[in-house]
Design an enzyme around this catalytic site. Structure first.
Site, PDB file in Angstrom:
ATOM      1  N   LYS A   1       5.987   0.899   7.330  1.00 36.90           N
ATOM      2  CA  LYS A   1       5.716   2.080   6.523  1.00 36.90           C
ATOM      3  C   LYS A   1       6.929   3.001   6.496  1.00 36.90           C
ATOM      4  CE  LYS A   1       2.431   5.784   5.734  1.00 36.90           C
ATOM      5  NZ  LYS A   1       1.114   6.343   6.061  1.00 36.90           N
TER       6      LYS A   1
ATOM      7  N   GLY B   1       0.822  -1.206   0.000  1.00 38.38           N
ATOM      8  CA  GLY B   1       0.000   0.000   0.000  1.00 38.38           C
ATOM      9  C   GLY B   1       0.851   1.249   0.000  1.00 38.38           C
TER      10      GLY B   1
ATOM     11  N   VAL C   1       3.985   1.389   2.209  1.00 43.12           N
ATOM     12  CA  VAL C   1       3.877   0.321   3.196  1.00 43.12           C
ATOM     13  C   VAL C   1       4.352  -0.998   2.585  1.00 43.12           C
ATOM     14  CG1 VAL C   1       2.345  -0.883   4.801  1.00 43.12           C
ATOM     15  CG2 VAL C   1       1.899   1.500   4.193  1.00 43.12           C
TER      16      VAL C   1
ATOM     17  N   ASP D   1      -6.974  11.674   7.382  1.00 40.44           N
ATOM     18  CA  ASP D   1      -7.145  10.954   6.112  1.00 40.44           C
ATOM     19  C   ASP D   1      -8.046   9.737   6.299  1.00 40.44           C
ATOM     20  OD1 ASP D   1      -6.858  10.502   3.419  1.00 40.44           O
ATOM     21  OD2 ASP D   1      -4.949   9.456   3.585  1.00 40.44           O
TER      22      ASP D   1
END
Length: 799
Positions: free
Chosen positions: A538, A517, A524, A632
């Site tokens: 991450k 991701g 990530v 977010d």
């Protein structure tokens, strides 16, 4: 005849006025009292045990609180206060039970300081019960409001402590304002004591942190979350904890979280009005966190404690040890310019930068020197060398039972003169006091230095002898087959959140091979730790924070533990590298199941997901150690477990905000278009309401099963505000066909009507353009909670 007659008339009026002045246990609407009459209680319980009214500040001048207190105790001990952090003026202030049914406290300028918010209700009377509970009833006797629902620092018999409630200590002995210590039910259903200070927060009771919940005699399986004290002196909690007063039997009692962080039960001695401690949670006060502040050491001296500073440190505020000590030196990160000073039998709880066993002292030194944030290390020999580098020095204590020493990092050029100062102890016989000594290495005066060193040397030889005996016994009788030890327990706890090296994470992820991701803050990767845990690593990009600021923020986030938040297990801060290590969920994110997957999320699953996201955000906004704004919130950042429990990911480092701040000024827009609140574009200070807006958009997408942010982006369709306006119109008109048409057609009409209406109302209120009109996430949780458990299966709509 006239004089006797006038005398009788005057006597009659005096009796009449006197009878009106007598305090009552129950009052009707319209009753009030001025602060100038504070010597006459507003209410008194029928049995006379409790009084209620204006209470003068014990240390202030012309400062008053609206409180309930024990009438017959010599100190008029306070049981509850309405305005503990907002005292009113001693002239012109007023308490009134208005004709609208609202009990209101007003300051001299007429401003409302506190109220029961019962205005407009069917309230009829206000009374002070024999239990000490101040209640407002309607004409049928139903309770509309009660003081038992909002405890301050005290619990009375039959006052229930439940989920979401906290008993908070006073800040200073003898004062009323809120302090740093609280009793509450944690997310795992366990009753705990927490220190929530100006710099750090940590739980310290149950006090044996090396044991599991069950080893501490508790259970996390009972989600009832109720604890209550009875009149006999028995205190029972739903997590299995129970205690009895030493003078078990009928009596007047109270439980209080004291200003020193201890949780005690008191019994009233009716003969002299004094209080006697009949039980306490922590017999040794040094087990309480935060008492001596940062860089301070707590010594337990029988029935008292003493705070002292580390060598080379001096106290920040002689009147408040919570503010800790500051260094009298400075040093660079250059490891050549550091040395270590041994402090025997001293350790610091928490803030481990890692853990190493089977390690020599010299290797432990090097481990600390390699990390700029390492302020020292704890090293002990329990059959093998164990090393705990520390990033921050909080919760320090000295104990003869500690089998090791703390090694404090100091600059090489620091001279010995800064390592000791004279000390004068301020000692009394009150065990509730913190006995403050001037900063010194051992907390003794210079005249006693030689004796201190002598006893230290003798103690060291004794400890060394015991150490050899233990090692010999271990090798002779146990060999290498050692069961779980205290050290392994400590390792398990400290390993839950640790600092990784960049090389470690490079190996864990196979040189950052498998990308799973990415977002605006970084990429990530999937990884596997040595203990076989699968993690999400991450790599942060464009991260401008310094190393100390980064460490401070991730240390706060690392202590966050909520069922609806992805758990952070560690981090890396090395040169230009900033990485975060999270738990990895093998299941898909919400966007995959809503918009891409062939499997249809059933209605019950959707509601569960919506409710879980709300609880996770409410925890970040309202219950967390520091307020955290996600910035977010979107389906891609909602991960799902196998039973569709949502976990919010990618939170935390967007921004931490201190409690009480009006908002954040963030230099650049953050988030994802379509989910971003209008204040981002308007360049307004950012508050938690940006998350509320994003949640509202996600909630609409959960209901409709489509990417609303894409389908409503066309200007010809008027955008999301036009759509929301239509939905509000449908709800106001109760337009059932239009409302039903909003539900994802893949559900084939299988949904719960009341849950749908509630979710739509919540969603439309969350996406209000004016942020002050949006609800808080706490309010959202309450709205959804009313429909959380529905026994009936969702059925097809038919009207």
């Amino acid at each position: 005849m006239k004089k006797p007659f006038l005398f009788i008339i005057l006597q009659f009026f005096c009796i009449l006025l006197g009878s009106k002045a007598q305090p009552q246990s129950i009052l009707t609407k319209g009753s009030s009292q001025q602060v100038e009459h504070y010597d006459q209680p507003f209410l008194v319980s029928q049995n006379g045990t409790f009084s209620c009214g204006f209470y003068p500040d014990p240390v202030g001048i012309n400062v008053f609180y609206f409180s309930i207190w024990f009438t017959n105790s010599i100190d008029k001990a306070v049981a509850w206060t309405a305005n503990r952090d907002s005292p009113v003026n001693g002239h012109g202030s007023k308490i009134k039970f208005g004709h609208d049914g609202n009990l209101v406290l007003r300051d001299v300028n007429g401003s409302e300081v506190w109220s029961t918010s019962t205005g407009g209700s069917s309230a009829s009377t206000i009374s002070l019960l024999d239990s000490g509970n101040l209640v407002i009833n309607d004409r049928k006797g139903n309770i509309l409001w009660q003081s038992f629902d909002s405890p301050t620092d005290t619990l009375l018999p039959y006052q229930r402590l439940t989920k979401g409630k906290r008993v908070v200590s006073a800040l200073v002995k003898g004062e009323i304002g809120s302090g740093y210590y609280s009793l509450y039910f944690d997310n795992d259903n366990v009753l705990r004591l927490m220190y929530d200070g100006p710099v750090i927060s940590s739980t310290y009771w149950p006090n044996n942190a090396l044991n599991s919940v069950f080893q501490n005699g508790r259970t996390s399986y009972n989600s009832t979350r109720i604890a209550v004290l009875d009149r006999l002196g028995q205190f029972i909690s739903s997590d299995g904890f129970s205690i009895s007063a030493s003078d078990l039997g009928l009596g007047i009692r109270r439980l209080r979280v004291d200003y020193d962080g201890n949780f005690r039960m008191y019994s009233l001695n009716m003969s002299n009005g004094s209080w006697v401690v009949s039980w306490e949670a922590l017999p040794e006060l040094c087990q309480v966190h935060g008492l001596c502040g940062e860089n301070g050491i707590c010594d337990y001296l029988g029935d008292q404690i003493k705070c002292s500073c580390l060598p080379g440190y001096e106290i920040n505020n002689p009147n408040n040890w919570n503010e800790g000590c500051r260094p009298k030196f400075s040093y660079s990160c250059n490891k050549i310019q550091s040395r270590f000073v041994q402090i025997p039998q001293v350790d610091f709880y928490g803030f481990d930068l890692g853990y190493k066993d089977k390690i020599s002292y010299d290797d432990c030194v090097q481990l600390c020197l390699q990390n700029c944030t390492c302020a020292g290390f704890s090293y002990r020999l329990t059959g093998t060398g164990v090393c705990y580098p520390k990033g921050t020095l909080f919760n320090g204590y000295r104990s003869p039972n500690f089998p090791g020493s703390f090694y404090l990092r100091l600059p090489t050029d620091s001279n010995d003169s800064i390592l000791s100062t004279s000390s004068k102890l301020d000692c009394t016989n009150n065990r509730s006091d913190i006995f403050l000594g001037s900063p010194s290495m051992f907390g003794a005066s210079q005249s006693n230095t030689k004796w201190t060193y002598m006893f230290t040397f003798i103690g060291f030889l004794g400890a060394l002898e015991i150490l050899f005996l233990v090692i010999g016994w271990w090798y002779l009788f146990r060999g290498r087959d050692v069961p779980q030890s205290v050290e392994e327990g400590y390792k398990m706890i400290s390993y839950q959140f640790r600092q990784f090296t960049y090389e470690e994470l490079k190996d864990v992820t196979g040189k950052f091979k498998e990308e799973i991701g990415r977002g605006y803050t970084g990429v990530v990767y999937r990884g596997v730790l040595d203990d076989k845990r699968v993690v999400a690593v991450k790599k942060l990009i464009d991260f401008s924070q310094g190393e100390e600021e980064f460490w401070a923020e991730v240390s706060v986030i690392g202590r966050i533990n909520h069922i609806n938040l992805v758990r952070m297990w560690g981090f890396c801060s090395e040169r230009r590298h900033r990485l975060l290590v999270y738990e990895h969920l093998e299941n898909q994110s919400l966007d995959k199941l809503l918009f891409e997957n062939e499997r249809t999320l059933q209605w019950r699953e959707r509601f569960k997901i919506a409710f879980g996201i709300a609880k996770g955000l409410a925890y970040l906004h309202h219950e967390c150690l520091e307020w955290i704004i996600h910035c977010d919130v979107k389906p891609e950042n909602i991960l799902l477990t196998r039973d569709f429990e949502p976990k919010i990911a990618d939170f935390g480092l967007v921004k931490l905000t201190k409690r009480g701040e009006a908002g954040l000024n963030i230099s650049q827009m953050r988030g994802t278009m379509g989910y971003m609140a209008p204040e981002w574009v308007l360049n307004l200070p950012i508050t938690s309401k940006v998350d509320v807006y994003s949640y509202g958009v996600v909630l609409i997408e959960i209901i409709m099963g489509i990417r609303v942010t894409t389908s409503l982006s066309d200007d010809t369709k008027g955008g999301i505000q036009s759509f929301v306006s239509e939905v509000r119109h449908f709800l106001q008109c109760n337009d059932e066909p239009e409302i039903t048409g909003l539900v994802d057609p893949k559900l084939r009409g299988q949904f719960d009507w009341e849950q749908l209406i509630t979710m739509l109302r919540v969603a439309t209120s969350c996406v209000e353009e004016e942020r002050n009109r949006r609800p808080t996430m706490d309010e959202v949780v309450k709205d959804l909670m009313a429909f959380e458990e529905r026994d009936d299966e969702p059925s097809s709509s038919s009207w």
